[in-house]
Write an enzyme that holds these catalytic residues in place. Structure first.
Site, mmCIF file in Angstrom:
data_model
loop_
_atom_site.group_PDB
_atom_site.id
_atom_site.type_symbol
_atom_site.label_atom_id
_atom_site.label_comp_id
_atom_site.label_asym_id
_atom_site.label_seq_id
_atom_site.Cartn_x
_atom_site.Cartn_y
_atom_site.Cartn_z
ATOM 1 N N GLY A 1 -42.573 -14.093 82.394
ATOM 2 C CA GLY A 1 -42.775 -12.573 82.698
ATOM 3 C C GLY A 1 -43.876 -12.467 83.134
ATOM 4 O O GLY A 1 -43.956 -13.191 83.647
ATOM 5 N N THR A 2 -44.061 -11.223 83.032
ATOM 6 C CA THR A 2 -45.196 -10.899 84.105
ATOM 7 C C THR A 2 -47.008 -11.993 84.388
ATOM 8 O O THR A 2 -47.896 -12.683 85.126
ATOM 9 C CB THR A 2 -45.965 -9.945 84.391
ATOM 10 O OG1 THR A 2 -44.802 -8.910 84.370
ATOM 11 C CG2 THR A 2 -47.318 -9.342 85.320
ATOM 12 N N CYS A 3 -47.431 -11.969 82.508
ATOM 13 C CA CYS A 3 -48.588 -12.622 82.335
ATOM 14 C C CYS A 3 -48.720 -13.877 82.550
ATOM 15 O O CYS A 3 -49.610 -14.464 83.358
ATOM 16 C CB CYS A 3 -48.390 -12.180 80.757
ATOM 17 S SG CYS A 3 -49.796 -12.772 80.384
ATOM 18 N N HIS B 1 -80.382 -13.224 67.546
ATOM 19 C CA HIS B 1 -81.362 -12.343 68.307
ATOM 20 C C HIS B 1 -81.939 -13.967 69.349
ATOM 21 O O HIS B 1 -81.999 -15.656 68.545
ATOM 22 C CB HIS B 1 -82.981 -12.329 68.056
ATOM 23 C CG HIS B 1 -83.758 -11.863 68.947
ATOM 24 N ND1 HIS B 1 -84.091 -11.712 69.656
ATOM 25 C CD2 HIS B 1 -84.652 -13.302 68.998
ATOM 26 C CE1 HIS B 1 -84.984 -11.720 70.776
ATOM 27 N NE2 HIS B 1 -85.726 -12.706 70.547
HETATM 28 C C1 LIG Z 1 -51.929 -9.339 88.539
HETATM 29 C C2 LIG Z 1 -52.080 -8.591 87.037
HETATM 30 C C3 LIG Z 1 -52.514 -8.647 86.491
HETATM 31 C C4 LIG Z 1 -53.389 -8.515 84.822
HETATM 32 N N1 LIG Z 1 -54.193 -9.204 83.859
HETATM 33 C C5 LIG Z 1 -54.056 -8.520 83.071
HETATM 34 C C6 LIG Z 1 -54.678 -8.407 82.084
HETATM 35 O O1 LIG Z 1 -56.057 -9.078 82.705
HETATM 36 N N2 LIG Z 1 -54.408 -7.905 80.695
HETATM 37 C C7 LIG Z 1 -54.095 -7.559 80.369
HETATM 38 O O2 LIG Z 1 -53.394 -7.258 79.156
HETATM 39 N N3 LIG Z 1 -52.765 -7.273 81.154
HETATM 40 C C8 LIG Z 1 -52.593 -7.399 82.504
HETATM 41 N N4 LIG Z 1 -51.834 -7.480 83.579
HETATM 42 C C9 LIG Z 1 -50.844 -6.663 83.161
HETATM 43 C C10 LIG Z 1 -49.927 -7.030 82.404
HETATM 44 O O3 LIG Z 1 -49.331 -8.499 83.106
HETATM 45 C C11 LIG Z 1 -47.751 -7.069 81.951
HETATM 46 O O4 LIG Z 1 -49.068 -5.886 80.893
HETATM 47 C C12 LIG Z 1 -47.513 -7.480 80.945
HETATM 48 O O5 LIG Z 1 -47.411 -8.662 81.278
HETATM 49 C C13 LIG Z 1 -45.766 -6.594 80.346
HETATM 50 O O6 LIG Z 1 -45.175 -7.653 79.550
HETATM 51 P P1 LIG Z 1 -44.016 -6.929 79.469
HETATM 52 O O7 LIG Z 1 -43.114 -7.698 78.778
HETATM 53 O O8 LIG Z 1 -43.508 -5.731 79.225
HETATM 54 O O9 LIG Z 1 -43.175 -7.635 81.233
HETATM 55 P P2 LIG Z 1 -43.536 -8.720 81.536
HETATM 56 O O10 LIG Z 1 -43.888 -9.848 81.716
HETATM 57 O O11 LIG Z 1 -43.520 -8.389 83.014
HETATM 58 O O12 LIG Z 1 -41.533 -9.042 81.504
HETATM 59 C C14 LIG Z 1 -40.387 -8.666 81.902
HETATM 60 C C15 LIG Z 1 -39.394 -9.657 82.723
HETATM 61 O O13 LIG Z 1 -37.739 -8.613 82.437
HETATM 62 C C16 LIG Z 1 -37.207 -9.260 83.712
HETATM 63 N N5 LIG Z 1 -36.377 -8.276 83.635
HETATM 64 C C17 LIG Z 1 -37.024 -7.062 84.630
HETATM 65 N N6 LIG Z 1 -35.171 -6.463 84.656
HETATM 66 C C18 LIG Z 1 -34.328 -6.801 84.407
HETATM 67 C C19 LIG Z 1 -33.266 -6.452 84.411
HETATM 68 N N7 LIG Z 1 -32.319 -5.721 84.855
HETATM 69 N N8 LIG Z 1 -32.474 -7.979 83.437
HETATM 70 C C20 LIG Z 1 -33.019 -8.428 82.896
HETATM 71 N N9 LIG Z 1 -34.074 -9.244 83.389
HETATM 72 C C21 LIG Z 1 -35.418 -7.909 83.512
HETATM 73 C C22 LIG Z 1 -38.169 -9.469 84.662
HETATM 74 O O14 LIG Z 1 -37.883 -10.356 85.692
HETATM 75 C C23 LIG Z 1 -39.722 -10.121 83.719
HETATM 76 O O15 LIG Z 1 -39.501 -11.197 83.912
HETATM 77 C C24 LIG Z 1 -51.828 -8.148 84.643
HETATM 78 C C25 LIG Z 1 -50.869 -7.591 85.285
HETATM 79 C C26 LIG Z 1 -51.084 -8.336 86.347
HETATM 80 C C27 LIG Z 1 -49.333 -7.877 88.020
#
Ligand SMILES: Cc1cc2nc3c(=O)[nH]c(=O)nc-3n(C[C@H](O)[C@H](O)[C@H](O)COP(=O)(O)OP(=O)(O)OC[C@H]3O[C@@H](n4cnc5c(N)ncnc54)[C@H](O)[C@@H]3O)c2cc1C
Length: 469
Positions: A38-40, A443
């Site tokens: 994922g993104t994080c 402090h």
């Molecule tokens: C540059 C940047 C910096 C960030 N910094 C911070 C921070 O400092 N602190 C913070 O709290 N948050 C931060 N975030 C936000 C954080 O990364 C996201 O809120 C979090 O990762 C979301 O998690 P998630 O599990 O919802 O989705 P994700 O981690 O994005 O996981 C979703 C996964 O689903 C997959 N996917 C999508 N559609 C399909 C499909 N149809 N079939 C199969 N797979 C699919 C994707 O490929 C991905 O791997 C940042 C984001 C970015 C872009």
């Protein structure tokens, strides 16, 4: 057709659901990205902060003069830094995938999942059914549809790609004024890149408290070229094989910026559009946000959603919290729990740092809610003297009847850490006097900023109608 107890779409926070309590469940985990996790982990929170830390160090020289120190601007070895960061993260991602592939009860599907009906998913040419389904598909960078973008596509980046570029550009234009734009502006300017931030609105970090965002905008403008109220009109190839970014302002006046690379950071789109939600009848808002209740259920009782795709807050700690709600509700359907979104904090790891929780002053005014406020400057606490701090502060807002905090906002060094006791106070209902005087504050440490801000609230002028009581 293969059948599973549970199908999870997305290997970010969704992947964390599957712990040893699911050992007796057959689980399908679907990920469309070749990079697992994922993104994080791969292109969000973690790699950005692994760049922010060296950027913080590299920019120390900017403040050193005030302390009688002469520090030279450092030189960033970008390829070394990039390989160190992704050498570590890619290995974690690969390890996570290998481990999942080897699990006895988890089947990993590579590809994009979409619904066939309420219980059936399609991934490529495979179809399978599941009793329970979790949608955890996250979000992606919003793209720009601007004339000329195709011709210069090799010089246009998003947060997904900019962290893996081969070398630092001399010039970078960042489009956007949210936290991602602010963090990358800090990273690249600290490494010696000439950064221009172009934002279509009149203020950066728009969601923040009005005093915080205006202080942030002023300080950012001292470090990068900041242009607000300008909209991108076109991209053209520049005279030296570079990119010309053409913008217009509110009066229709045109501007041109020549740059080596462009970072488009104009917001995020939820990944719900490829899921064929209609086929299952799953409710989704016009902005792509999947509709969930407090227990993270969609309108179908066996389908849950969590994280960026369904949340109001696109933040990893929120996705993790919602993941734990889903995890519990899958395991204990007869004793479900709800997600708690009352006090969701956020931080911007730029220079300066910003952190916030609760209401902004403009929100309280809009809601007609009585409040008292106090602003405490870093420059007026002992540790701030040590730093010769300039321009940073904490701003607290509290209910003058109950003395509960309504909002906390900090701009300055370590803001993301300093805010934590205030989040704790709000979450557990500590009042301002209890918090200020019911404990020791070390402090002369930085949290004295919080202590003094709390004491400031107790002395703050109270709204006129309360004075009459
Ligand atoms: C540059 C940047 C910096 C960030 N910094 C911070 C921070 O400092 N602190 C913070 O709290 N948050 C931060 N975030 C936000 C954080 O990364 C996201 O809120 C979090 O990762 C979301 O998690 P998630 O599990 O919802 O989705 P994700 O981690 O994005 O996981 C979703 C996964 O689903 C997959 N996917 C999508 N559609 C399909 C499909 N149809 N079939 C199969 N797979 C699919 C994707 O490929 C991905 O791997 C940042 C984001 C970015 C872009």
């Amino acid at each position: 057709m293969q059948h599973f107890d549970l199908a999870i779409i997305g290997s970010g926070s969704g992947n964390s659901i599957i712990d040893e309590r699911f050992d007796d469940w057959s689980v399908a985990l679907v990920e469309r990205d070749p990079v697992f996790g994922g993104t994080c982990l791969n292109r969000g929170c973690i790699p950005t902060k692994m760049y922010v830390h060296p950027a913080d160090l590299a920019s120390e020289f900017e403040d050193a003069g005030r302390l009688g120190l002469t520090l030279a601007r450092g030189r960033a070895d970008w390829p070394q830094m990039r390989d160190r960061i992704f050498g570590r993260l890619d290995a974690i991602s690969r390890g996570g995938l290998d481990w999942r592939r080897r699990s006895r009860n988890v089947t990993v599907f590579d590809g994009e999942a979409s619904f066939v009906d309420e219980h059936t998913l399609r991934v490529g040419d495979k179809q399978f059914t599941a009793d329970k389904i979790v949608i955890a598909t996250g979000s992606r960078p919003r793209t720009l549809d601007v004339p000329g973008i195709e011709e210069v596509a090799h010089r246009i980046h998003t947060s997904d790609t900019i962290m893996r570029i081969d070398e630092l550009p001399e010039r970078l234009v960042i489009l956007g004024g949210g936290y991602i734009a602010a963090e990358f502006a800090h990273i690249f300017t600290s490494f010696g890149v000439e950064v221009t931030v172009i934002h279509r609105s009149d203020v950066v970090l728009r969601e923040m408290d009005e005093d915080i965002r205006s202080a942030f905008g002023e300080q950012l403008a001292k470090r990068v070229r900041l242009r607000v109220n300008q909209q991108v009109a076109a991209f053209e190839e520049g005279p030296a094989g570079d990119v010309s970014v053409i913008t217009t302002d509110v009066n229709g006046v045109e501007y041109e910026y020549l740059t080596d690379l462009v970072l488009v950071a104009v917001g995020r789109e939820r990944n719900s559009d490829m899921l064929a939600l209609d086929a299952a009848g799953i409710g989704v808002r016009a902005n792509g946000q999947i509709h969930v209740d407090a227990q993270q259920r969609t309108n179908l009782p066996h389908v849950f959603a969590l994280g960026d795709v369904s949340s109001d807050h696109l933040l990893k700690h929120v996705a993790n919290h919602e993941m734990r709600t889903v995890q519990h509700n899958l395991l204990h359907p007869d004793a479900p729990v709800s997600s708690d979104h009352r006090y969701v904090p956020c931080a911007v790891f730029s220079k300066p740092q910003v952190a916030a929780v609760g209401a902004t002053e403009q929100q309280l005014r809009e809601w007609g809610r009585p409040y008292v406020k106090a602003t405490q400057r870093y420059a007026d606490i002992a540790f701030g003297w040590a730093m010769e701090d300039e321009g940073h502060f904490a701003k607290l807002l509290a209910d003058p009847h109950s003395w509960h905090l309504l909002g906390a906002h900090i701009i300055g060094p370590q803001a993301s850490t300093l805010i934590q006791p205030l989040i704790q106070a709000m979450t557990f209902g500590l009042t301002v006097p209890e918090m200020a005087r019911g404990q020791y504050w070390i402090h002369p440490a930085m949290p004295e900023l919080v202590e003094n801000a709390l004491l400031g609230l107790l002395d703050a002028p109270r709204p006129a109608e309360l004075e009459r009581d």
